[in-house]
Structure formats: C-alpha cells, structure tokens
Design a protein around this motif. Structure first.
Motif, short mmCIF file in Angstrom:
data_model
loop_
_atom_site.label_atom_id
_atom_site.label_comp_id
_atom_site.label_asym_id
_atom_site.label_seq_id
_atom_site.Cartn_x
_atom_site.Cartn_y
_atom_site.Cartn_z
N SER A 1 0.84 -1.20 0.00
CA SER A 1 0.00 0.00 0.00
C SER A 1 0.87 1.25 0.00
CB SER A 1 -0.90 0.01 1.24
OG SER A 1 -0.12 0.20 2.41
N THR A 2 0.25 2.36 -0.39
CA THR A 2 0.96 3.64 -0.33
C THR A 2 1.28 4.01 1.12
OG1 THR A 2 -1.13 4.85 -0.37
CG2 THR A 2 0.00 4.52 -2.49
N GLN A 3 0.42 3.63 2.04
CA GLN A 3 0.67 3.91 3.46
C GLN A 3 1.95 3.22 3.92
OE1 GLN A 3 -2.43 2.59 6.11
NE2 GLN A 3 -1.45 3.46 7.90
N HIS A 4 2.11 1.94 3.61
CA HIS A 4 3.32 1.21 4.02
C HIS A 4 4.54 1.76 3.28
CE1 HIS A 4 5.68 -2.79 4.41
NE2 HIS A 4 5.86 -2.06 5.49
N ARG A 5 4.37 2.08 2.02
CA ARG A 5 5.47 2.66 1.25
C ARG A 5 5.96 3.96 1.88
NH1 ARG A 5 3.53 5.20 -4.04
NH2 ARG A 5 2.85 6.70 -2.47
N ASP A 6 5.03 4.80 2.28
CA ASP A 6 5.36 6.15 2.74
C ASP A 6 5.74 6.25 4.21
OD1 ASP A 6 4.74 6.83 0.15
OD2 ASP A 6 2.78 7.67 0.64
#
Length: 188
Positions: free
Chosen positions: A95-100
């Motif tokens: 997810s973008t959340q985990h990426r960021d």
C-alpha cells in the motif's frame, strides 16, 4: 533514590524501538548511537550500560522490528472477513501507506542491501528473522515455505522499487502490479 523495578528493561526497550525506527528510515550506517539515544529521549552516555556495541543493538532492533511487523500484519489478517487473509496482508504490505511510512514499516526492504555487507552475526540474526517472516507469510497464506518465500520476495522487491523512484505514478503502478502478481502467486 534507586530506580523502580524494571526500569532498565523499559529503557532498553525504548532504545531498541528508537533504533528500529531509525534503521527502517535511514539504514544502519548513517545512524549514530547519539541519534538513536536522542530518539529514545536519553543521552548517549548510557548506551553502554545496555549494549556492548552498535552491532548488538542492530541485532536486537532487527528482532524487534520483525516481531512488530508480524504482529501488525497478523492484526490486518485477523480483520479480513471476506476473502483470504493473505490478500489483506498483501494489500497492506503493498500500500501507499506502508510505502510512505518507512519508520513504521517492515525492516526487510529497508535493510536487505545493507545487511549483505554486515558481519556474520548480524547476517545470522537477519536470516533468522527473514525465516520467521517467511513462516508467517506461509502460515497466513496457507502455502508451503517455497511459495511463501517467493511471495515475500515479490512483496519486498516491489516495495523497494516503489520506494526508490521519484515518480509517484510509477510508484503507485508498481504497487498495483505487485499486488496483482502476489495474489496470482497464491492462486497457482
């Protein structure tokens, strides 16, 4: 006045947590002991009453970070009611959340390239923790360890690439493609 019982254990935990967060974000080499101690709200002078050296802290931080990731991903899996629990893990991991949010994310993509040049002691700890993560993925996915290894490798590699590029559209496309491929791996 003496410290209350368990004080040293709590302080050590704060140091390990600070180190794990710093290593997840910046790697090992660029993080100093004073930086870690400051992140724990302590002065760097007390470091050696808790650890023999930075290498021992790296080992403990790796263990802590993997336990933290497994606990969080287990919660994600436990909340899945509609489909396979592994799909929820894949969706979050890529997810973008985990990426960021590198400071809270999985330590595997953050340290893998750096660990390959670390001491045998650190590499052994990392190996053990990687095996724990493969076991977790295999158990949640109800797949054998070989397939769990492939799935985790796909997820980690996708996340590394998605974090590496400076083009947000490409990064998002990598995450989407990685999710799709990871879920296809489970079906085959």
């Amino acid at each position: 006045m003496p410290y209350p019982e368990g004080h040293k254990f709590k302080v050590r935990g704060k140091i390990i947590e600070s180190a794990a967060q710093a290593f997840r974000t910046n790697g090992i080499r660029d993080i100093s002991v004073p930086f870690i101690m400051k992140g724990a709200g302590l002065t760097h002078g007390g470091f050696y009453s808790h650890f023999d050296n930075k290498e021992q802290l790296v080992a403990e931080a790796c263990r802590y970070a993997i336990s933290d990731t497994i606990s969080f991903l287990q919660e994600v899996a436990d909340q899945e009611n509609k489909g396979p629990k592994i799909n929820a893990v894949i969706d979050y991991y890529l997810s973008t959340q985990h990426r960021d949010r590198t400071e809270m994310g999985c330590i595997l993509p953050a340290l893998s390239s750096e660990i390959s040049r670390a001491s045998d002691e650190i590499r052994q700890v990392f190996t053990n923790e990687l095996e724990r993560m493969i076991d977790f993925i295999s158990d949640v996915g109800k797949i054998d360890k070989a397939k769990g290894s492939i799935l985790l490798s796909t997820m980690v590699g996708t996340l590394v690439l998605a974090r590496s590029v400076n083009d947000s559209k490409l990064s998002n496309n990598l995450l989407t493609a990685g999710k799709q491929h990871a879920k296809e791996l489970i079906k085959s």
